[in-house]
Design a protein around this motif. Structure first.
Motif, PDB file in Angstrom:
ATOM      1  N   ASP A 141      -8.050   3.845   4.090  1.00  0.00           N
ATOM      2  CA  ASP A 141      -7.563   3.646   2.722  1.00  0.00           C
ATOM      3  C   ASP A 141      -6.123   3.178   2.675  1.00  0.00           C
ATOM      4  N   ASP A 142      -5.326   3.548   3.679  1.00  0.00           N
ATOM      5  CA  ASP A 142      -3.921   3.163   3.684  1.00  0.00           C
ATOM      6  C   ASP A 142      -3.633   1.942   4.557  1.00  0.00           C
ATOM      7  N   GLY A 143      -4.652   1.416   5.251  1.00  0.00           N
ATOM      8  CA  GLY A 143      -4.473   0.248   6.103  1.00  0.00           C
ATOM      9  C   GLY A 143      -3.788   0.541   7.423  1.00  0.00           C
ATOM     10  N   LEU A 144      -3.388   1.797   7.628  1.00  0.00           N
ATOM     11  CA  LEU A 144      -2.604   2.132   8.810  1.00  0.00           C
ATOM     12  C   LEU A 144      -3.445   2.268  10.085  1.00  0.00           C
ATOM     13  N   GLY A 145      -4.748   2.054   9.956  1.00  0.00           N
ATOM     14  CA  GLY A 145      -5.592   1.969  11.140  1.00  0.00           C
ATOM     15  C   GLY A 145      -5.436   0.630  11.848  1.00  0.00           C
ATOM     16  N   HIS A 146      -4.813  -0.329  11.188  1.00  0.00           N
ATOM     17  CA  HIS A 146      -4.523  -1.630  11.806  1.00  0.00           C
ATOM     18  C   HIS A 146      -3.227  -1.491  12.607  1.00  0.00           C
ATOM     19  N   PRO A 147      -3.239  -1.809  13.897  1.00  0.00           N
ATOM     20  CA  PRO A 147      -2.060  -1.550  14.726  1.00  0.00           C
ATOM     21  C   PRO A 147      -0.788  -2.262  14.257  1.00  0.00           C
ATOM     22  N   ASP A 148      -0.907  -3.502  13.801  1.00  0.00           N
ATOM     23  CA  ASP A 148       0.287  -4.227  13.355  1.00  0.00           C
ATOM     24  C   ASP A 148       0.833  -3.675  12.044  1.00  0.00           C
ATOM     25  N   TYR A 149      -0.076  -3.290  11.150  1.00  0.00           N
ATOM     26  CA  TYR A 149       0.355  -2.729   9.873  1.00  0.00           C
ATOM     27  C   TYR A 149       1.010  -1.362  10.087  1.00  0.00           C
ATOM     28  N   ALA A 150       0.410  -0.583  10.979  1.00  0.00           N
ATOM     29  CA  ALA A 150       0.979   0.731  11.304  1.00  0.00           C
ATOM     30  C   ALA A 150       2.340   0.589  11.985  1.00  0.00           C
ATOM     31  N   ALA A 151       2.485  -0.398  12.870  1.00  0.00           N
ATOM     32  CA  ALA A 151       3.767  -0.608  13.558  1.00  0.00           C
ATOM     33  C   ALA A 151       4.845  -1.026  12.559  1.00  0.00           C
ATOM     34  N   ALA A 152       4.477  -1.872  11.593  1.00  0.00           N
ATOM     35  CA  ALA A 152       5.437  -2.292  10.566  1.00  0.00           C
ATOM     36  C   ALA A 152       5.852  -1.101   9.710  1.00  0.00           C
ATOM     37  N   TYR A 153       4.881  -0.269   9.344  1.00  0.00           N
ATOM     38  CA  TYR A 153       5.195   0.925   8.556  1.00  0.00           C
ATOM     39  C   TYR A 153       6.124   1.861   9.330  1.00  0.00           C
ATOM     40  N   GLU A 154       5.818   2.070  10.594  1.00  0.00           N
ATOM     41  CA  GLU A 154       6.628   2.989  11.407  1.00  0.00           C
ATOM     42  C   GLU A 154       8.053   2.458  11.563  1.00  0.00           C
TER      43      GLU A 154
END
Length: 201
Positions: A141-154
Protein backbone atom coordinates in the motif's frame (compact mmCIF):
# COMPACT_ATOMS: atom_id res chain seq x y z
CA UNK A 1 32.08 21.73 6.25
CA UNK A 2 29.27 19.59 7.66
CA UNK A 3 27.85 17.19 5.02
CA UNK A 4 24.16 16.68 5.85
CA UNK A 5 23.60 14.28 2.97
CA UNK A 6 22.49 10.87 4.18
CA UNK A 7 24.64 7.78 3.65
CA UNK A 8 22.02 6.47 1.19
CA UNK A 9 22.26 9.70 -0.80
CA UNK A 10 26.05 9.39 -0.93
CA UNK A 11 25.89 5.71 -1.95
CA UNK A 12 23.29 5.71 -4.72
CA UNK A 13 20.11 7.69 -4.20
CA UNK A 14 21.04 11.04 -5.64
CA UNK A 15 19.95 14.02 -3.58
CA UNK A 16 18.99 17.02 -5.69
CA UNK A 17 18.55 20.53 -4.34
CA UNK A 18 15.97 23.05 -5.41
CA UNK A 19 18.62 25.79 -5.48
CA UNK A 20 20.88 23.78 -7.81
CA UNK A 21 18.59 21.61 -9.92
CA UNK A 22 15.14 23.22 -10.25
CA UNK A 23 14.38 25.19 -13.43
CA UNK A 24 12.41 27.87 -11.61
CA UNK A 25 11.29 30.10 -14.49
CA UNK A 26 9.93 27.24 -16.59
CA UNK A 27 8.30 25.58 -13.56
CA UNK A 28 6.56 28.87 -12.73
CA UNK A 29 5.48 29.32 -16.34
CA UNK A 30 3.83 25.89 -16.35
CA UNK A 31 2.28 26.47 -12.91
CA UNK A 32 0.71 29.69 -14.16
CA UNK A 33 -0.45 28.29 -17.51
CA UNK A 34 -2.03 25.24 -15.88
CA UNK A 35 -3.35 27.05 -12.83
CA UNK A 36 -1.55 24.41 -10.82
CA UNK A 37 -3.00 23.36 -7.49
CA UNK A 38 -0.37 23.42 -4.72
CA UNK A 39 -1.50 20.13 -3.19
CA UNK A 40 -1.87 17.93 -6.27
CA UNK A 41 1.70 17.39 -7.41
CA UNK A 42 1.02 14.32 -9.54
CA UNK A 43 -1.96 15.93 -11.29
CA UNK A 44 0.18 19.00 -11.97
CA UNK A 45 3.14 17.13 -13.45
CA UNK A 46 0.87 14.85 -15.52
CA UNK A 47 -1.05 17.84 -16.87
CA UNK A 48 2.24 19.48 -17.78
CA UNK A 49 3.52 16.36 -19.58
CA UNK A 50 0.40 15.04 -21.25
CA UNK A 51 -1.92 18.00 -21.81
CA UNK A 52 0.13 21.18 -22.10
CA UNK A 53 3.17 20.30 -24.17
CA UNK A 54 3.08 16.59 -25.09
CA UNK A 55 5.27 17.04 -28.17
CA UNK A 56 8.13 18.27 -25.98
CA UNK A 57 7.67 15.83 -23.10
CA UNK A 58 7.09 12.72 -25.21
CA UNK A 59 10.63 12.79 -26.59
CA UNK A 60 12.69 12.66 -23.40
CA UNK A 61 12.67 13.18 -19.66
CA UNK A 62 10.70 11.33 -17.02
CA UNK A 63 7.96 11.69 -14.46
CA UNK A 64 9.42 10.91 -11.06
CA UNK A 65 7.66 9.32 -8.11
CA UNK A 66 9.68 10.02 -5.01
CA UNK A 67 10.07 12.18 -1.95
CA UNK A 68 11.12 15.68 -1.09
CA UNK A 69 12.26 17.26 2.15
CA UNK A 70 11.45 20.89 2.98
CA UNK A 71 13.51 22.64 5.64
CA UNK A 72 11.16 25.14 7.28
CA UNK A 73 12.09 27.57 10.04
CA UNK A 74 10.85 25.40 12.91
CA UNK A 75 9.98 22.14 11.17
CA UNK A 76 11.30 19.65 8.62
CA UNK A 77 8.74 18.07 6.30
CA UNK A 78 9.22 14.85 4.34
CA UNK A 79 6.55 14.52 1.65
CA UNK A 80 5.81 11.98 -1.06
CA UNK A 81 6.01 13.95 -4.28
CA UNK A 82 5.92 13.89 -8.08
CA UNK A 83 7.97 16.00 -10.50
CA UNK A 84 9.56 15.90 -13.96
CA UNK A 85 13.25 15.32 -14.66
CA UNK A 86 14.74 16.66 -17.88
CA UNK A 87 17.29 14.51 -19.77
CA UNK A 88 20.14 16.59 -18.29
CA UNK A 89 18.91 15.86 -14.74
CA UNK A 90 17.38 19.26 -14.00
CA UNK A 91 13.91 19.36 -12.47
CA UNK A 92 10.61 20.88 -13.57
CA UNK A 93 8.21 21.12 -10.63
CA UNK A 94 5.08 23.26 -11.09
CA UNK A 95 3.95 22.41 -7.56
CA UNK A 96 6.89 23.29 -5.31
CA UNK A 97 7.23 26.76 -6.87
CA UNK A 98 3.72 27.70 -5.70
CA UNK A 99 3.73 25.76 -2.43
CA UNK A 100 7.06 26.55 -0.82
CA UNK A 101 8.56 30.06 -0.59
CA UNK A 102 11.66 30.42 -2.80
CA UNK A 103 14.06 30.97 0.11
CA UNK A 104 13.19 27.61 1.72
CA UNK A 105 15.55 24.71 0.96
CA UNK A 106 13.96 21.70 -0.76
CA UNK A 107 15.74 18.38 -1.37
CA UNK A 108 14.52 15.80 -3.92
CA UNK A 109 14.96 12.02 -3.74
CA UNK A 110 13.87 10.10 -6.85
CA UNK A 111 12.38 6.65 -6.38
CA UNK A 112 10.81 5.51 -9.65
CA UNK A 113 11.01 7.22 -13.05
CA UNK A 114 8.38 6.81 -15.77
CA UNK A 115 8.60 7.68 -19.45
CA UNK A 116 5.93 9.69 -21.24
CA UNK A 117 4.62 6.53 -22.95
CA UNK A 118 4.44 4.66 -19.66
CA UNK A 119 2.46 7.52 -18.09
CA UNK A 120 0.05 7.57 -21.07
CA UNK A 121 -0.47 3.81 -20.76
CA UNK A 122 -1.14 4.06 -17.02
CA UNK A 123 -3.65 6.87 -17.58
CA UNK A 124 -5.68 4.62 -19.90
CA UNK A 125 -6.27 2.13 -17.08
CA UNK A 126 -9.45 2.36 -15.02
CA UNK A 127 -8.91 3.15 -11.34
CA UNK A 128 -5.23 4.04 -11.86
CA UNK A 129 -3.74 6.86 -9.78
CA UNK A 130 -0.37 8.29 -8.88
CA UNK A 131 1.98 7.61 -7.28
CA UNK A 132 1.47 4.51 -9.37
CA UNK A 133 4.02 2.59 -7.30
CA UNK A 134 1.34 2.54 -4.57
CA UNK A 135 -1.63 2.02 -6.88
CA UNK A 136 -0.29 -1.05 -8.67
CA UNK A 137 -0.45 -3.13 -5.47
CA UNK A 138 2.66 -5.17 -6.21
CA UNK A 139 4.81 -3.23 -3.76
CA UNK A 140 2.38 -2.80 -0.87
CA UNK A 141 0.00 0.00 0.00
CA UNK A 142 2.89 2.38 0.63
CA UNK A 143 5.01 1.33 -2.38
CA UNK A 144 7.97 0.70 -0.09
CA UNK A 145 8.22 -2.91 -1.23
CA UNK A 146 9.92 -1.51 -4.34
CA UNK A 147 13.66 -1.33 -3.59
CA UNK A 148 14.28 1.99 -5.37
CA UNK A 149 11.24 3.66 -3.83
CA UNK A 150 12.22 2.39 -0.39
CA UNK A 151 15.82 3.58 -0.87
CA UNK A 152 14.58 7.05 -1.87
CA UNK A 153 12.30 7.17 1.17
CA UNK A 154 15.10 6.08 3.50
CA UNK A 155 17.50 8.68 2.06
CA UNK A 156 14.81 11.38 2.45
CA UNK A 157 14.05 10.22 6.01
CA UNK A 158 17.72 10.40 6.97
CA UNK A 159 17.98 13.84 5.40
CA UNK A 160 14.96 15.01 7.39
CA UNK A 161 16.50 13.67 10.61
CA UNK A 162 19.86 15.34 9.87
CA UNK A 163 18.21 18.69 9.15
CA UNK A 164 15.96 18.45 12.20
CA UNK A 165 18.95 17.83 14.47
CA UNK A 166 21.29 20.34 12.79
CA UNK A 167 19.91 23.26 14.79
CA UNK A 168 20.55 23.88 18.50
CA UNK A 169 16.99 22.91 19.37
CA UNK A 170 15.85 20.01 17.18
CA UNK A 171 13.02 20.88 14.81
CA UNK A 172 9.71 19.07 14.70
CA UNK A 173 9.40 16.57 11.83
CA UNK A 174 6.31 15.85 9.74
CA UNK A 175 5.98 12.93 7.32
CA UNK A 176 3.25 13.15 4.65
CA UNK A 177 2.15 10.91 1.79
CA UNK A 178 0.67 12.07 -1.49
CA UNK A 179 -2.79 11.11 -0.25
CA UNK A 180 -2.76 13.39 2.80
CA UNK A 181 -5.26 16.23 2.76
CA UNK A 182 -4.46 19.90 2.24
CA UNK A 183 -5.17 20.88 5.87
CA UNK A 184 -2.03 19.27 7.37
CA UNK A 185 0.11 21.10 4.81
CA UNK A 186 -1.57 24.42 5.53
CA UNK A 187 -1.27 23.87 9.28
CA UNK A 188 2.51 23.45 9.05
CA UNK A 189 3.03 26.73 7.23
CA UNK A 190 3.33 25.55 3.64
CA UNK A 191 1.42 28.34 2.00
CA UNK A 192 0.03 28.78 -1.44
CA UNK A 193 2.10 31.41 -3.20
CA UNK A 194 1.47 31.91 -6.87
CA UNK A 195 4.19 33.89 -8.60
CA UNK A 196 3.13 35.60 -11.81
CA UNK A 197 5.80 35.56 -14.48
CA UNK A 198 5.46 38.35 -16.99
CA UNK A 199 7.48 39.17 -20.03
CA UNK A 200 9.51 42.34 -19.73
CA UNK A 201 8.52 44.98 -22.22
Amino acid sequence: MNDLRSEDARKGVQEKRRQDDLVVDLSLLFARAMRANPNTCFDNVIDMMVHYLPEAFSAAGKLVEGWYVVDLEDEVVLNEHGWYTLPDGRILDPTVVILVPPERPVYYFAGVERTYQEVKTILQQKEAWFPYIRCVGTYGDDGLGHPDYAAAYEAARKKALALAHASKLPKRMTFLTAQDLEEPQEAMGLQVRLFIVQEER
